[in-house]
Design a protein around this motif. Sequence first.
Motif, PDB file in Angstrom:
ATOM      1  N   GLN A  47      44.979 179.086  61.840  1.00 57.95           N
ATOM      2  CA  GLN A  47      45.309 178.065  60.845  1.00 57.95           C
ATOM      3  C   GLN A  47      44.880 176.682  61.334  1.00 57.95           C
ATOM      4  O   GLN A  47      44.297 175.887  60.588  1.00 57.95           O
ATOM      5  N   THR A  48      45.171 176.398  62.601  1.00 49.79           N
ATOM      6  CA  THR A  48      44.860 175.079  63.151  1.00 49.79           C
ATOM      7  C   THR A  48      43.363 174.858  63.259  1.00 49.79           C
ATOM      8  O   THR A  48      42.872 173.733  63.072  1.00 49.79           O
ATOM      9  N   PHE A 192      42.122 166.728  69.939  1.00 51.76           N
ATOM     10  CA  PHE A 192      42.679 168.051  70.217  1.00 51.76           C
ATOM     11  C   PHE A 192      44.185 168.015  70.005  1.00 51.76           C
ATOM     12  O   PHE A 192      44.824 166.958  70.019  1.00 51.76           O
ATOM     13  N   CYS A 193      44.746 169.208  69.790  1.00 54.27           N
ATOM     14  CA  CYS A 193      46.184 169.311  69.562  1.00 54.27           C
ATOM     15  C   CYS A 193      46.651 170.725  69.867  1.00 54.27           C
ATOM     16  O   CYS A 193      45.854 171.659  69.945  1.00 54.27           O
ATOM     17  N   LYS A 217      43.943 157.469  55.911  1.00 53.52           N
ATOM     18  CA  LYS A 217      42.983 158.116  55.019  1.00 53.52           C
ATOM     19  C   LYS A 217      42.909 159.613  55.292  1.00 53.52           C
ATOM     20  O   LYS A 217      42.746 160.427  54.365  1.00 53.52           O
ATOM     21  N   LEU A 218      43.043 159.982  56.556  1.00 51.99           N
ATOM     22  CA  LEU A 218      42.978 161.393  56.902  1.00 51.99           C
ATOM     23  C   LEU A 218      44.164 162.160  56.329  1.00 51.99           C
ATOM     24  O   LEU A 218      44.029 163.305  55.884  1.00 51.99           O
ATOM     25  N   LEU A 219      45.333 161.520  56.302  1.00 49.05           N
ATOM     26  CA  LEU A 219      46.505 162.154  55.699  1.00 49.05           C
ATOM     27  C   LEU A 219      46.318 162.341  54.192  1.00 49.05           C
ATOM     28  O   LEU A 219      46.700 163.382  53.637  1.00 49.05           O
ATOM     29  N   ILE A 236      48.395 169.171  60.845  1.00 47.57           N
ATOM     30  CA  ILE A 236      47.334 169.090  61.855  1.00 47.57           C
ATOM     31  C   ILE A 236      46.992 167.628  62.138  1.00 47.57           C
ATOM     32  O   ILE A 236      46.790 167.239  63.298  1.00 47.57           O
ATOM     33  N   VAL A 237      46.935 166.799  61.082  1.00 46.68           N
ATOM     34  CA  VAL A 237      46.678 165.370  61.289  1.00 46.68           C
ATOM     35  C   VAL A 237      47.733 164.776  62.214  1.00 46.68           C
ATOM     36  O   VAL A 237      47.419 164.044  63.165  1.00 46.68           O
ATOM     37  N   ARG A 238      48.990 165.084  61.967  1.00 51.21           N
ATOM     38  CA  ARG A 238      50.068 164.528  62.789  1.00 51.21           C
ATOM     39  C   ARG A 238      49.951 165.011  64.236  1.00 51.21           C
ATOM     40  O   ARG A 238      50.191 164.238  65.176  1.00 51.21           O
TER      41      ARG A 238
END
Length: 246
Positions: A47-48, A192-193, A217-219, A236-238
Amino acid sequence: MTFSESLEKSLYLTVEDGHKSLRFDSHSIQSAMSLDDPYSLALGYSQTMMGFLLFNPAPKHVLIVGLGGGSLPKYCYRYLPDCKVSTLEISENVIALRDEFLIPRDNERFTIIQTDAVDYITQGLAEADVIMLDAYDEEGLPAVLATESYYDHCRMALSEQGVLVINLWGTDPQLNIYIERLKRVFNGRVWFCRAFHSYNVIVFASNDENFKINWIKLLFLASRLESQHHVDLQGIVRRLRAGLPY
């Protein structure tokens, strides 16, 4: 023993809790498929990895290294209908399991290529908007798939706005080294996350020399894309913004 020989001796299937899984051993799942929703992404790391949509929302060609149970190729094939999906897989035995995981037949948009991904990419045979690296054996990540030279060949295979996505084990003692290699190759354009529900670390590297992240903007982009995709892109953005201590 070669990478493919090791892989073929260790794989087996299990069915439990509504999922069919491809495993190396009793402790780790290489790939999993929901029996109720075969085209969904059952594992948090896969998913990520779809977070590449935040960098390139409408790729024309996605190239995936490592077939496994085919979760990522199937998802991209169904939910990116204008996109060609190619998968590189070294093992005949893995490819032979495609019917077990309801992987589509090859057609004009979907192709599985039996090949050594290192040779294929370093020989300049690959061209894609997104390259996803997700090839492991029971020992972990093969060293040949994590060299700076290999990352550089992946970069050269990408389009100008292309994205390289890599699934890494968060407990790998070489994790810092891999990320630093990527930063050198992509001139620092690396984020990365931690993956959802796992210790895996997902890395995104942008080939776009002009790409800069605007988190607000990405959110908004993530929110819009979530109407088309069954992925928590805002999450994922967070996670990307928070980063990962390492």
